[in-house]
Motif scaffolding. Structure first.
Motif, PDB file in Angstrom:
ATOM      1  N   ILE A  91       0.832  -1.209   0.000  1.00 22.32           N
ATOM      2  CA  ILE A  91       0.000   0.000   0.000  1.00 22.32           C
ATOM      3  C   ILE A  91       0.864   1.256   0.000  1.00 22.32           C
ATOM      4  O   ILE A  91       0.611   2.205  -0.743  1.00 22.32           O
ATOM      5  N   ASN A  92       1.909   1.266   0.823  1.00 22.36           N
ATOM      6  CA  ASN A  92       2.780   2.439   0.890  1.00 22.36           C
ATOM      7  C   ASN A  92       3.597   2.609  -0.386  1.00 22.36           C
ATOM      8  O   ASN A  92       3.990   3.722  -0.726  1.00 22.36           O
ATOM      9  N   GLY A 149       1.191   4.783  -5.461  1.00 24.77           N
ATOM     10  CA  GLY A 149       1.166   6.243  -5.561  1.00 24.77           C
ATOM     11  C   GLY A 149       0.156   6.834  -4.592  1.00 24.77           C
ATOM     12  O   GLY A 149      -0.710   6.153  -4.046  1.00 24.77           O
ATOM     13  N   ASP A 150       0.292   8.139  -4.375  1.00 26.68           N
ATOM     14  CA  ASP A 150      -0.593   8.831  -3.436  1.00 26.68           C
ATOM     15  C   ASP A 150      -2.060   8.710  -3.827  1.00 26.68           C
ATOM     16  O   ASP A 150      -2.934   8.620  -2.970  1.00 26.68           O
ATOM     17  N   GLU A 151      -2.343   8.703  -5.143  1.00 31.62           N
ATOM     18  CA  GLU A 151      -3.730   8.662  -5.589  1.00 31.62           C
ATOM     19  C   GLU A 151      -4.357   7.278  -5.398  1.00 31.62           C
ATOM     20  O   GLU A 151      -5.565   7.151  -5.275  1.00 31.62           O
ATOM     21  N   ASN A 152      -3.540   6.226  -5.323  1.00 33.35           N
ATOM     22  CA  ASN A 152      -4.067   4.865  -5.181  1.00 33.35           C
ATOM     23  C   ASN A 152      -4.026   4.353  -3.747  1.00 33.35           C
ATOM     24  O   ASN A 152      -4.615   3.317  -3.444  1.00 33.35           O
ATOM     25  N   ARG A 153      -3.336   5.044  -2.885  1.00 30.01           N
ATOM     26  CA  ARG A 153      -3.104   4.537  -1.528  1.00 30.01           C
ATOM     27  C   ARG A 153      -4.410   4.340  -0.750  1.00 30.01           C
ATOM     28  O   ARG A 153      -4.646   3.295  -0.148  1.00 30.01           O
ATOM     29  N   GLN A 154      -5.293   5.327  -0.769  1.00 28.36           N
ATOM     30  CA  GLN A 154      -6.555   5.228  -0.025  1.00 28.36           C
ATOM     31  C   GLN A 154      -7.432   4.119  -0.595  1.00 28.36           C
ATOM     32  O   GLN A 154      -8.056   3.370   0.145  1.00 28.36           O
ATOM     33  N   ASP A 155      -7.461   3.992  -1.920  1.00 27.22           N
ATOM     34  CA  ASP A 155      -8.260   2.933  -2.545  1.00 27.22           C
ATOM     35  C   ASP A 155      -7.745   1.551  -2.156  1.00 27.22           C
ATOM     36  O   ASP A 155      -8.536   0.640  -1.880  1.00 27.22           O
ATOM     37  N   LEU A 156      -6.426   1.400  -2.126  1.00 27.41           N
ATOM     38  CA  LEU A 156      -5.848   0.110  -1.736  1.00 27.41           C
ATOM     39  C   LEU A 156      -6.142  -0.212  -0.268  1.00 27.41           C
ATOM     40  O   LEU A 156      -6.396  -1.359   0.075  1.00 27.41           O
ATOM     41  N   GLU A 206      -8.777   0.773   1.482  1.00 25.47           N
ATOM     42  CA  GLU A 206     -10.188   0.367   1.567  1.00 25.47           C
ATOM     43  C   GLU A 206     -10.403  -1.017   0.978  1.00 25.47           C
ATOM     44  O   GLU A 206     -11.182  -1.819   1.499  1.00 25.47           O
ATOM     45  N   TYR A 207      -9.702  -1.324  -0.109  1.00 26.05           N
ATOM     46  CA  TYR A 207      -9.823  -2.634  -0.747  1.00 26.05           C
ATOM     47  C   TYR A 207      -9.320  -3.735   0.186  1.00 26.05           C
ATOM     48  O   TYR A 207      -9.961  -4.775   0.342  1.00 26.05           O
ATOM     49  N   ALA A 208      -8.185  -3.500   0.838  1.00 26.26           N
ATOM     50  CA  ALA A 208      -7.631  -4.498   1.765  1.00 26.26           C
ATOM     51  C   ALA A 208      -8.567  -4.720   2.952  1.00 26.26           C
ATOM     52  O   ALA A 208      -8.799  -5.860   3.365  1.00 26.26           O
ATOM     53  N   LEU A 209      -9.116  -3.638   3.490  1.00 28.10           N
ATOM     54  CA  LEU A 209     -10.056  -3.782   4.611  1.00 28.10           C
ATOM     55  C   LEU A 209     -11.317  -4.520   4.178  1.00 28.10           C
ATOM     56  O   LEU A 209     -11.837  -5.364   4.907  1.00 28.10           O
ATOM     57  N   GLY A 210     -11.810  -4.213   2.994  1.00 27.99           N
ATOM     58  CA  GLY A 210     -12.995  -4.892   2.483  1.00 27.99           C
ATOM     59  C   GLY A 210     -12.758  -6.378   2.296  1.00 27.99           C
ATOM     60  O   GLY A 210     -13.610  -7.209   2.640  1.00 27.99           O
ATOM     61  N   LEU A 211     -11.600  -6.735   1.740  1.00 25.23           N
ATOM     62  CA  LEU A 211     -11.274  -8.152   1.565  1.00 25.23           C
ATOM     63  C   LEU A 211     -11.176  -8.876   2.902  1.00 25.23           C
ATOM     64  O   LEU A 211     -11.662  -9.994   3.054  1.00 25.23           O
ATOM     65  N   LEU A 212     -10.553  -8.234   3.870  1.00 26.84           N
ATOM     66  CA  LEU A 212     -10.409  -8.845   5.191  1.00 26.84           C
ATOM     67  C   LEU A 212     -11.768  -9.059   5.847  1.00 26.84           C
ATOM     68  O   LEU A 212     -12.050 -10.134   6.387  1.00 26.84           O
ATOM     69  N   LYS A 213     -12.636  -8.055   5.768  1.00 25.13           N
ATOM     70  CA  LYS A 213     -13.976  -8.195   6.340  1.00 25.13           C
ATOM     71  C   LYS A 213     -14.759  -9.286   5.642  1.00 25.13           C
ATOM     72  O   LYS A 213     -15.435 -10.096   6.271  1.00 25.13           O
TER      73      LYS A 213
END
Length: 100
Positions: free
Chosen positions: A12-13, A16-23, A25-32
């Protein structure tokens, strides 16, 4: 667990800055999603038993909705009224056949 978390954080880090927040949220969604699936599959089967379908309650509701529509818009109200009567007949037949 910590090693997996560190690997995800590095990916995630590294984005790029524009994709970081999306990644994130995607990781949290997958985990949930993955943890909720395992919780749902361990639910007792007595809670998931379904009641037999009865069209009679839907027929009553459809009948009540169709009455004012017959006055406001006759083609739609008439169609809903016919559908309600057919569902009501189906529901009554199902009840009578189930009892005998």
């Amino acid at each position: 667990m910590e090693e997996l978390t560190q690997r995800i954080a590095d990916v995630i880090n590294g984005a790029g800055d524009e994709n970081r927040q999306d990644l994130r949220e995607y990781a949290l969604g997958l985990l949930k999603e993955q943890t909720e699936q395992s919780d749902a599959s361990s639910a007792p089967s007595s809670l998931t038993s379904a009641q037999p379908f009865s069209p009679l309650p839907f027929a009553i509701l459809l009948f009540l909705v169709s009455l004012p529509l017959v006055l406001l818009f006759p083609p739609l109200g008439g169609g809903l009224l016919v559908a309600a009567l057919l569902m009501g007949a189906w529901g009554l037949a199902a009840i009578l056949l189930r009892r005998s």
